[in-house]
Design an enzyme around this catalytic site. Sequence first.
Site, short mmCIF file in Angstrom:
data_model
loop_
_atom_site.label_atom_id
_atom_site.label_comp_id
_atom_site.label_asym_id
_atom_site.label_seq_id
_atom_site.Cartn_x
_atom_site.Cartn_y
_atom_site.Cartn_z
N GLU A 48 3.87 8.76 -1.21
CA GLU A 48 5.03 9.29 -1.24
C GLU A 48 5.35 9.80 -2.72
OE1 GLU A 48 9.32 8.49 0.84
OE2 GLU A 48 7.97 6.85 0.62
N TYR A 122 -0.74 7.33 3.76
CA TYR A 122 0.75 7.18 3.90
C TYR A 122 0.84 7.50 5.36
CZ TYR A 122 5.60 7.97 3.71
OH TYR A 122 7.17 8.09 3.80
N ASP A 163 0.27 2.72 2.76
CA ASP A 163 1.61 2.35 3.31
C ASP A 163 1.35 2.82 4.85
OD1 ASP A 163 4.09 2.15 4.26
OD2 ASP A 163 4.97 3.59 3.23
N ASN A 165 3.33 1.81 7.43
CA ASN A 165 4.68 1.74 8.00
C ASN A 165 4.40 1.02 9.49
OD1 ASN A 165 6.82 3.12 6.67
ND2 ASN A 165 5.59 4.91 6.86
N ASP A 263 11.02 1.16 -3.51
CA ASP A 263 11.28 0.06 -2.68
C ASP A 263 10.12 -0.70 -2.16
OD1 ASP A 263 10.60 2.18 -1.59
OD2 ASP A 263 12.37 2.62 -0.04
#
Length: 273
Positions: A48, A122, A163, A165, A263
């Site tokens: 990101e 990602y 990441d 997710n 975050d």
Amino acid sequence: MGLDRRAQPDCNSGMRIATWNVNSINARLETVLAWFREASPDVACLQEIKCIDEKFPAEPFESLGYNVAVHGQKTYNGVAMLSKTPMEDIRRGLPDGEGDDHARYIEALISGPTPVRVGGLYLPNGNPIGTDKFTYKLAWMARLNAHARDLLALEEPLVLTGDYNVIPEPEDADKPEGWLGDALYQPESRGAFRALKNLGLTDAYMEKDGAPGGYTFWDYQAGAWQRNHGIRIDHALLSPQAADALTSVVIHRDVRAGEKPSDHVPVVIELAL
């Protein structure tokens, strides 16, 4: 909570590979550089980054001794890989990506006494479920599975990190009931993650620790950080050759409490190669 695990391995004892969703590299550049100066990973996969290749701030990282490879995208997504040793065989994007303009995957062979192939990813968020976004998430995971299968056939040290997710298990969320309607916790998402592991990949955190509470993400909303309403969605999956060399996994939890934080927090694995 005691999950920071700040004790650092001997920097000469192996290869330390980090993953970190930085949530805009240019917006958080000083925060990211401060961590790099302190932690000094050998390889880092960033997600990101939210900028095109030309807007990635390569120079500050090069001044710290890193080679830089970027697969960027304006405003959204974007991944980068940084390595203290040369990178070869660089790939930007997963195979079979015709029509997919999302910058979500970068891969390189990291040179060293024992070369290591690293893929930084990602994975799509997929929300809301029941839409094309969730369909895209599952299709992307299927493409990742097919590529991972091909990479495993090379029988070399391989790290697929980033990441994802995906919240793999109830223990990977402080409040799993709050994620029941979220794409990160759907049976299909979790099943696709399991299918990846079933190819022969090892979840580094579960191999070396596995304790509940090893969160890597806390939302900015509703005091999630202060209440420790976290989830574990940043993972490192290892080929058998890499898993055999795994010596440690460090979640840099304290970074979330720092100045202008992402975050997500960095996760660092070490391989003794």
